[in-house]
Write an enzyme that holds these catalytic residues in place. Structure first.
Site, PDB file in Angstrom:
ATOM      1  N   ASN A 223       0.883  -1.243   0.093  1.00 34.75           N
ATOM      2  CA  ASN A 223      -0.152   0.022  -0.076  1.00 34.75           C
ATOM      3  C   ASN A 223       0.993   1.218  -0.029  1.00 34.75           C
ATOM      4  O   ASN A 223       1.153   1.798   1.033  1.00 34.75           O
ATOM      5  CB  ASN A 223      -0.887  -0.147   1.138  1.00 34.75           C
ATOM      6  CG  ASN A 223      -1.917   1.285   1.288  1.00 34.75           C
ATOM      7  OD1 ASN A 223      -1.683   2.065   0.585  1.00 34.75           O
ATOM      8  ND2 ASN A 223      -2.839   1.211   2.033  1.00 34.75           N
TER       9      ASN A 223
ATOM     10  N   CYS B 276      -2.359   5.250   0.320  1.00 36.41           N
ATOM     11  CA  CYS B 276      -3.422   6.146   1.078  1.00 36.41           C
ATOM     12  C   CYS B 276      -2.822   7.596   1.269  1.00 36.41           C
ATOM     13  O   CYS B 276      -1.692   7.823   1.815  1.00 36.41           O
ATOM     14  CB  CYS B 276      -3.342   5.347   2.321  1.00 36.41           C
ATOM     15  SG  CYS B 276      -4.644   3.808   2.062  1.00 36.41           S
TER      16      CYS B 276
ATOM     17  N   ASN C  17      -5.387   3.859  -5.965  1.00 35.62           N
ATOM     18  CA  ASN C  17      -5.925   4.039  -4.544  1.00 35.62           C
ATOM     19  C   ASN C  17      -6.623   5.368  -4.584  1.00 35.62           C
ATOM     20  O   ASN C  17      -7.123   5.901  -5.605  1.00 35.62           O
ATOM     21  CB  ASN C  17      -4.650   3.992  -3.704  1.00 35.62           C
ATOM     22  CG  ASN C  17      -5.071   3.978  -2.209  1.00 35.62           C
ATOM     23  OD1 ASN C  17      -6.133   4.127  -1.643  1.00 35.62           O
ATOM     24  ND2 ASN C  17      -4.190   2.819  -1.670  1.00 35.62           N
ATOM     25  N   THR C  18      -7.163   5.839  -3.325  1.00 37.60           N
ATOM     26  CA  THR C  18      -7.942   6.904  -3.446  1.00 37.60           C
ATOM     27  C   THR C  18      -7.273   8.474  -3.942  1.00 37.60           C
ATOM     28  O   THR C  18      -5.940   8.821  -3.723  1.00 37.60           O
ATOM     29  CB  THR C  18      -8.379   7.215  -1.975  1.00 37.60           C
ATOM     30  OG1 THR C  18      -7.473   7.220  -0.983  1.00 37.60           O
ATOM     31  CG2 THR C  18      -9.382   6.007  -1.729  1.00 37.60           C
TER      32      THR C  18
ATOM     33  N   CYS D 135     -37.512  13.006 -29.980  1.00 37.18           N
ATOM     34  CA  CYS D 135     -37.393  14.216 -29.229  1.00 37.18           C
ATOM     35  C   CYS D 135     -38.444  14.862 -28.578  1.00 37.18           C
ATOM     36  O   CYS D 135     -39.402  14.586 -28.934  1.00 37.18           O
ATOM     37  CB  CYS D 135     -36.940  15.372 -30.207  1.00 37.18           C
ATOM     38  SG  CYS D 135     -36.666  17.159 -29.823  1.00 37.18           S
TER      39      CYS D 135
ATOM     40  N   CYS E 171     -22.194  22.403 -37.579  1.00 34.99           N
ATOM     41  CA  CYS E 171     -21.909  21.379 -36.681  1.00 34.99           C
ATOM     42  C   CYS E 171     -20.307  20.804 -36.885  1.00 34.99           C
ATOM     43  O   CYS E 171     -20.029  20.260 -37.794  1.00 34.99           O
ATOM     44  CB  CYS E 171     -22.729  20.185 -37.099  1.00 34.99           C
ATOM     45  SG  CYS E 171     -22.663  18.828 -35.848  1.00 34.99           S
TER      46      CYS E 171
ATOM     47  N   CYS F 211     -19.086  18.036 -32.050  1.00 31.21           N
ATOM     48  CA  CYS F 211     -18.454  18.073 -30.648  1.00 31.21           C
ATOM     49  C   CYS F 211     -19.173  17.233 -29.809  1.00 31.21           C
ATOM     50  O   CYS F 211     -18.454  16.815 -28.727  1.00 31.21           O
ATOM     51  CB  CYS F 211     -18.379  19.480 -30.241  1.00 31.21           C
ATOM     52  SG  CYS F 211     -20.081  20.033 -29.481  1.00 31.21           S
TER      53      CYS F 211
ATOM     54  N   CYS G 146     -24.371  18.266 -27.658  1.00 32.22           N
ATOM     55  CA  CYS G 146     -25.924  18.069 -27.814  1.00 32.22           C
ATOM     56  C   CYS G 146     -26.294  16.745 -27.289  1.00 32.22           C
ATOM     57  O   CYS G 146     -27.225  16.485 -26.553  1.00 32.22           O
ATOM     58  CB  CYS G 146     -26.162  18.444 -29.035  1.00 32.22           C
ATOM     59  SG  CYS G 146     -25.705  17.427 -30.497  1.00 32.22           S
TER      60      CYS G 146
ATOM     61  N   CYS H 272     -28.543  15.988 -23.824  1.00 34.18           N
ATOM     62  CA  CYS H 272     -29.962  15.512 -24.151  1.00 34.18           C
ATOM     63  C   CYS H 272     -30.329  14.582 -23.107  1.00 34.18           C
ATOM     64  O   CYS H 272     -29.771  13.563 -22.910  1.00 34.18           O
ATOM     65  CB  CYS H 272     -29.864  14.980 -25.644  1.00 34.18           C
ATOM     66  SG  CYS H 272     -31.693  14.296 -25.980  1.00 34.18           S
TER      67      CYS H 272
HETATM   68  C1  LIG Z   1     -13.135   3.370   3.852  1.00 37.08           C
HETATM   69  C2  LIG Z   1     -11.932   3.194   2.955  1.00 37.08           C
HETATM   70  C3  LIG Z   1     -10.844   2.420   3.513  1.00 37.08           C
HETATM   71  C4  LIG Z   1      -9.808   2.238   2.581  1.00 37.08           C
HETATM   72  N1  LIG Z   1      -8.763   1.497   2.837  1.00 37.08           N
HETATM   73  C5  LIG Z   1      -7.706   1.204   2.255  1.00 37.08           C
HETATM   74  C6  LIG Z   1      -6.338   0.492   2.836  1.00 37.08           C
HETATM   75  O1  LIG Z   1      -6.625   0.121   3.979  1.00 37.08           O
HETATM   76  N2  LIG Z   1      -5.600   0.082   1.857  1.00 37.08           N
HETATM   77  C7  LIG Z   1      -5.544   0.340   0.816  1.00 37.08           C
HETATM   78  O2  LIG Z   1      -4.905  -0.092   0.002  1.00 37.08           O
HETATM   79  N3  LIG Z   1      -6.809   0.930   0.085  1.00 37.08           N
HETATM   80  C8  LIG Z   1      -7.828   1.570   0.950  1.00 37.08           C
HETATM   81  N4  LIG Z   1      -8.830   2.002   0.273  1.00 37.08           N
HETATM   82  C9  LIG Z   1      -8.875   2.302  -0.971  1.00 37.08           C
HETATM   83  C10 LIG Z   1      -9.733   1.178  -1.881  1.00 37.08           C
HETATM   84  O3  LIG Z   1      -8.861   0.021  -1.745  1.00 37.08           O
HETATM   85  C11 LIG Z   1      -9.610   1.347  -3.172  1.00 37.08           C
HETATM   86  O4  LIG Z   1      -8.339   1.594  -3.852  1.00 37.08           O
HETATM   87  C12 LIG Z   1     -10.470   2.850  -3.659  1.00 37.08           C
HETATM   88  O5  LIG Z   1     -11.609   2.756  -2.844  1.00 37.08           O
HETATM   89  C13 LIG Z   1     -10.948   2.811  -4.982  1.00 37.08           C
HETATM   90  O6  LIG Z   1     -11.788   1.881  -5.293  1.00 37.08           O
HETATM   91  P1  LIG Z   1     -13.536   1.803  -5.488  1.00 37.08           P
HETATM   92  O7  LIG Z   1     -13.627   3.077  -6.357  1.00 37.08           O
HETATM   93  O8  LIG Z   1     -13.940   0.677  -5.929  1.00 37.08           O
HETATM   94  O9  LIG Z   1     -13.802   2.231  -4.075  1.00 37.08           O
HETATM   95  C14 LIG Z   1     -10.044   2.433   1.217  1.00 37.08           C
HETATM   96  C15 LIG Z   1     -11.038   2.780   0.675  1.00 37.08           C
HETATM   97  C16 LIG Z   1     -12.063   3.292   1.396  1.00 37.08           C
HETATM   98  C17 LIG Z   1     -13.270   3.851   0.946  1.00 37.08           C
END
Ligand SMILES: Cc1cc2nc3c(=O)[nH]c(=O)nc-3n(C[C@H](O)[C@H](O)[C@H](O)COP(=O)(O)O)c2cc1C
Length: 434
Positions: free
Chosen positions: A136, A139, A204-205, A347, A380, A383, A386, A390
């Site tokens: 990981n 995070c 990851n997030t 439409c 047109c 792009c 529309c 729609c």
């Molecule tokens: C509440 C929460 C806790 C998470 N904890 C971890 C974690 O401990 N380790 C990790 O690698 N990713 C963690 N993630 C990230 C997820 O593994 C994943 O990469 C991310 O949510 C994207 O996938 P999704 O769009 O399907 O949620 C966490 C995500 C959420 C929402």
């Protein structure tokens, strides 16, 4: 019947749907129920080093961006890695793997960026019998301030170094989970490969603040009047994840490297798209947290039905199929010309297409006195605005012009070399396809 089984790094699972490391995989109770529901594998919630337990906030941990129908579009969280004891987790992993030998069980790990910390935990994880580890490095909150998570994932040299330690002290597959909070995703992926990683997983997030409370002036989620950035995930991040996956799949330095696709996978279609972009499987978090474990059954049924319809016998049949068609802008076919067409029967005369085109685009939609809307081909540029605004699906479509006809906007004759253009020798996508 389509064969959904996957072999990712030699790790077999009955389907390509794994749960990502997160609360759904935090304990034995959850993981057993996930396997009973049909998930092909799980990445256990990230384990930390032995020592004082991780302490989470005791206020709200999540914030959400809702769609108009209150569907969860994006989820933000400020949780840390597991706050459960390491030994308890290891015992549970051992038991679950023993009882579910046909499912993939990967252990996510995040310990300090010191060789001794990795050397200490890896043999203990190996002793559980789990199929592999995921590092990981992603995070973006809480742990990164302590020099872990995305603080490592943002420095390719650290990624390479830690991956090397893992390959040295652990004998099974090592997956490196990447952070999207970086300018060029190819660099950390390349570093992972250099360090000997067997695969990368992403994303990851994403760093995020979902909203600010305008009464308390605190970001949400607010803990006693203060908020912080969290990690964003769910359907909203899928386009970012898919693009990052495509970059890694196309880059010469990482081409062919196994990828586990993560980010907003909610339906079988999302999963199929990640697979066409080169992923060997997908991981899911938000969809399970929103709809429960049984959502996997719809994913399995949908994917299997689509594969049957398309004649794909196995996942490998369509894996990576979209990679050769993903190219750089300069290789797009400028001889291709389309025009918008409005289906008058469908439409509803709402006028959204007209307002959007007239006010902000190319003044290419005419409105008659009785509110009939029609496209002005002379204006047109195709792009697509529309089509997208729609409210009636398939009411407006883009129709390619036939070769030999003249574009009334430019006076250019549409050339009959669409195919030649896309196989142009300078187009790396086309070259890879050959
Ligand atoms: C509440 C929460 C806790 C998470 N904890 C971890 C974690 O401990 N380790 C990790 O690698 N990713 C963690 N993630 C990230 C997820 O593994 C994943 O990469 C991310 O949510 C994207 O996938 P999704 O769009 O399907 O949620 C966490 C995500 C959420 C929402």
């Amino acid at each position: 019947m389509a064969d959904l089984t996957t072999d990712f790094l030699g790790i077999k699972s009955p389907n390509p749907f794994w749960l990502a490391s997160a609360p759904p995989t935090d304990k034995e109770y959850n993981v057993r129920r996930a396997f009973e529901a049909g998930w092909g594998g799980v990445v256990w919630k990230t384990l930390g080093a032995e020592g004082p337990p991780v302490v989470n906030v005791n206020g709200p941990r999540y914030g959400v961006i809702h769609g108009a129908d209150r569907r969860v579009l994006g989820l933000n969280n400020i949780e840390l890695i597991t706050d459960r004891d390491l030994e308890t987790n290891l015992e549970e992993i051992t038991r679950v793997k023993k009882d579910w030998p046909d499912r993939a069980l990967i252990v996510s790990i995040m310990v300090p960026c010191e060789e001794a910390a990795w050397k200490d935990i890896l043999p203990r994880v190996e002793a559980t019998g789990a199929d592999g580890i995921e590092l990981n490095f992603g995070c973006p909150h809480g742990m990164s301030e302590r020099g872990m998570g995305s603080a490592v994932g943002q420095v390719p040299e650290y990624i390479e170094m830690v991956t090397r330690w893992c390959k040295q002290y652990y004998s099974k597959p090592v997956i490196v989970k990447l952070t999207p909070n970086i300018t060029d995703i190819r660099k950390p992926a390349e570093a992972a490969r250099k360090g000997g990683a067997d695969a990368v997983s992403l994303i990851n997030t994403i760093n995020s603040i979902v909203s600010v409370d305008l009464d308390t002036m605190s970001p949400h989620p607010s803990i006693d009047g203060k908020g912080t950035h969290g990690g964003y995930c769910g359907p909203a991040v899928k386009p970012i994840a898919l693009s990052m996956v495509s970059e890694i799949a196309r880059a010469p330095a990482t081409h062919g490297m196994p990828i586990s696709g993560i980010g907003g996978v909610t339906t079988w279609r999302d999963a199929a798209e990640f697979i066409t972009m080169g992923c060997g499987n997908v991981q899911v978090c938000t969809a399970a947290m929103t709809y429960g474990f049984k959502v996997v059954q719809e994913m399995i049924a949908g994917l299997s039905r689509w594969m049957d319809e398309k004649g794909h016998e196995s996942i490998a049949d369509f894996m990576g199929a979209a990679v050769p068609n993903t190219t750089d802008w300069q290789y797009l076919n400028l001889n291709y010309i389309a025009k918008a067409k409005i289906d008058q029967d469908a439409c509803i005369s709402c006028g959204r297409c007209y307002a959007a085109c007239e006010d902000t685009s190319h003044q290419a939609i005419a409105m008659s006195e009785d509110r009939t809307f029609s496209v002005i081909d002379e204006e047109c540029v195709a792009c697509n605005l529309c089509v997208e605004v729609c409210p009636v699906e398939n009411c407006i479509s883009m129709v390619p012009m036939e070769a030999g006809t003249t574009d009334p906007r430019t006076g250019k004759v549409v050339q009959d070399d669409y195919a030649n253009w896309t196989t142009h020798p300078n187009n790396p996508g086309a070259v890879a396809a050959e």
